[in-house]
Design a protein around this motif. Sequence first.
Motif, short mmCIF file in Angstrom:
data_model
loop_
_atom_site.label_atom_id
_atom_site.label_comp_id
_atom_site.label_asym_id
_atom_site.label_seq_id
_atom_site.Cartn_x
_atom_site.Cartn_y
_atom_site.Cartn_z
N HIS A 103 -61.76 -60.95 -22.37
CA HIS A 103 -61.11 -60.46 -23.59
C HIS A 103 -59.71 -59.95 -23.26
O HIS A 103 -59.51 -59.28 -22.24
N PRO A 104 -58.71 -60.24 -24.11
CA PRO A 104 -57.33 -59.80 -23.84
C PRO A 104 -57.20 -58.31 -23.59
O PRO A 104 -56.36 -57.87 -22.80
N GLY A 105 -58.03 -57.51 -24.26
CA GLY A 105 -57.96 -56.07 -24.06
C GLY A 105 -58.28 -55.67 -22.63
O GLY A 105 -57.61 -54.82 -22.04
N TRP A 106 -59.29 -56.30 -22.06
CA TRP A 106 -59.64 -56.03 -20.66
C TRP A 106 -58.56 -56.55 -19.72
O TRP A 106 -58.28 -55.93 -18.69
N PHE A 107 -57.98 -57.68 -20.08
CA PHE A 107 -56.91 -58.23 -19.25
C PHE A 107 -55.71 -57.29 -19.23
O PHE A 107 -55.08 -57.07 -18.18
N VAL A 108 -55.39 -56.71 -20.38
CA VAL A 108 -54.30 -55.73 -20.46
C VAL A 108 -54.60 -54.53 -19.56
O VAL A 108 -53.72 -54.06 -18.82
N LEU A 109 -55.83 -54.05 -19.60
CA LEU A 109 -56.21 -52.91 -18.76
C LEU A 109 -56.10 -53.25 -17.27
O LEU A 109 -55.70 -52.41 -16.46
N LEU A 110 -56.43 -54.48 -16.91
CA LEU A 110 -56.31 -54.91 -15.52
C LEU A 110 -54.86 -54.93 -15.06
O LEU A 110 -54.54 -54.51 -13.94
N VAL A 111 -53.97 -55.40 -15.93
CA VAL A 111 -52.54 -55.41 -15.60
C VAL A 111 -52.04 -53.99 -15.40
O VAL A 111 -51.33 -53.68 -14.42
N ILE A 112 -52.42 -53.09 -16.31
CA ILE A 112 -52.00 -51.69 -16.19
C ILE A 112 -52.53 -51.09 -14.89
O ILE A 112 -51.79 -50.41 -14.16
N GLY A 138 -45.42 -57.33 -21.96
CA GLY A 138 -44.37 -56.34 -21.77
C GLY A 138 -44.86 -54.93 -22.04
O GLY A 138 -44.56 -54.00 -21.29
N ALA A 139 -45.65 -54.77 -23.10
CA ALA A 139 -46.19 -53.45 -23.43
C ALA A 139 -47.16 -52.97 -22.35
O ALA A 139 -47.11 -51.80 -21.93
N SER A 192 -47.25 -53.93 -19.17
CA SER A 192 -46.50 -53.69 -17.94
C SER A 192 -45.70 -52.40 -18.02
O SER A 192 -45.65 -51.62 -17.06
N ALA A 193 -45.05 -52.17 -19.15
CA ALA A 193 -44.29 -50.93 -19.33
C ALA A 193 -45.21 -49.72 -19.24
O ALA A 193 -44.87 -48.71 -18.63
N THR A 194 -46.40 -49.84 -19.85
CA THR A 194 -47.37 -48.74 -19.79
C THR A 194 -47.80 -48.48 -18.35
O THR A 194 -47.86 -47.33 -17.90
N GLY A 195 -48.11 -49.55 -17.62
CA GLY A 195 -48.53 -49.39 -16.23
C GLY A 195 -47.45 -48.76 -15.37
O GLY A 195 -47.73 -47.86 -14.56
N LEU A 196 -46.22 -49.21 -15.54
CA LEU A 196 -45.12 -48.66 -14.73
C LEU A 196 -44.82 -47.21 -15.10
O LEU A 196 -44.50 -46.40 -14.22
N MET A 197 -44.92 -46.88 -16.39
CA MET A 197 -44.69 -45.50 -16.80
C MET A 197 -45.79 -44.59 -16.26
O MET A 197 -45.51 -43.46 -15.83
N LEU A 198 -47.02 -45.07 -16.27
CA LEU A 198 -48.11 -44.27 -15.70
C LEU A 198 -47.93 -44.09 -14.20
O LEU A 198 -48.17 -43.01 -13.66
N LEU A 199 -47.51 -45.16 -13.52
CA LEU A 199 -47.23 -45.05 -12.08
C LEU A 199 -46.18 -43.98 -11.82
O LEU A 199 -46.35 -43.12 -10.95
N GLY A 200 -45.07 -44.05 -12.58
CA GLY A 200 -44.00 -43.09 -12.39
C GLY A 200 -44.43 -41.67 -12.68
O GLY A 200 -44.10 -40.73 -11.94
N THR A 201 -45.19 -41.49 -13.76
CA THR A 201 -45.65 -40.16 -14.13
C THR A 201 -46.60 -39.59 -13.09
O THR A 201 -46.55 -38.41 -12.76
N PRO A 246 -37.23 -51.89 -20.47
CA PRO A 246 -36.56 -53.20 -20.58
C PRO A 246 -36.92 -54.13 -19.43
O PRO A 246 -37.09 -55.34 -19.64
N PHE A 247 -37.01 -53.59 -18.23
CA PHE A 247 -37.39 -54.39 -17.06
C PHE A 247 -38.72 -55.08 -17.30
O PHE A 247 -38.87 -56.28 -17.05
N ALA A 248 -39.71 -54.35 -17.81
CA ALA A 248 -41.04 -54.91 -18.03
C ALA A 248 -41.00 -56.03 -19.06
O ALA A 248 -41.61 -57.10 -18.85
#
Length: 214
Positions: A44-53, A83-84, A86-95, A171-173
């Motif tokens: 399911h796309p939702g699980w795939f999104v979670l895996l990317v994050i 993009g959403a 990836s941006a979420t994952g990178l922001m969580l990493l940074g935080t 923007p990078f994401a």
Amino acid sequence: MKDLLKIALILALAFASTFLLIQGTGLVTEEGVRAFLAQAHTIHPGWFVLLVILLLVVDLLIAVPTMATILLAGYFLGPWLAGAASATGLMLLGTLGYGLGFRFGRPILGRLFKDEARLAGIEAAFARNDLLVLFICQALPILPELSCTLAGIARMRFARFVLGYGVGVVPFAFIVAWGGSASTASDPWPAIYTVIGVSTALLLAWRMLNRKTA
């Protein structure tokens, strides 16, 4: 400034050790991530999104090929969803990196530097270019984790951190995700051009910052 460089070197060695360990053992490789995501996209796309994050967040602890992950996410999910995610994952990493530096960095520094004036000097040295460093920190491997952790150690205001890091990361994401979405197995050039263009722009910005602070 010397104290800040000393801390940066220690952190860089710590992050680099995990990078070299993972690369040397072959536990996480670009080919492995590609194969993993290729299999995962059937769920399911939702699980795939979670895996990317999740893949992008764990880059704080182990070496994950960030740009390859985002490109593949774009290929399978499209530019907006990838993009959403990836941006979420990178922001969580940074935080998370900021939080670790804020919570644990200062007590450790207190043992290294007994003088409060030196600690204040570390904060001032990072503050001179804090937004620029966070903005272009995707230019090199390890630099995002290092920059975010330093921001926490230097007690950078969280709102300022989110602004500086987010303006560069979001923007990078989306740009990298678009490059992946525009590519196909027979036409990988959009992804290739995206990698070259984004990497070149960030590296030039990083070089300009180095000249400014030299």
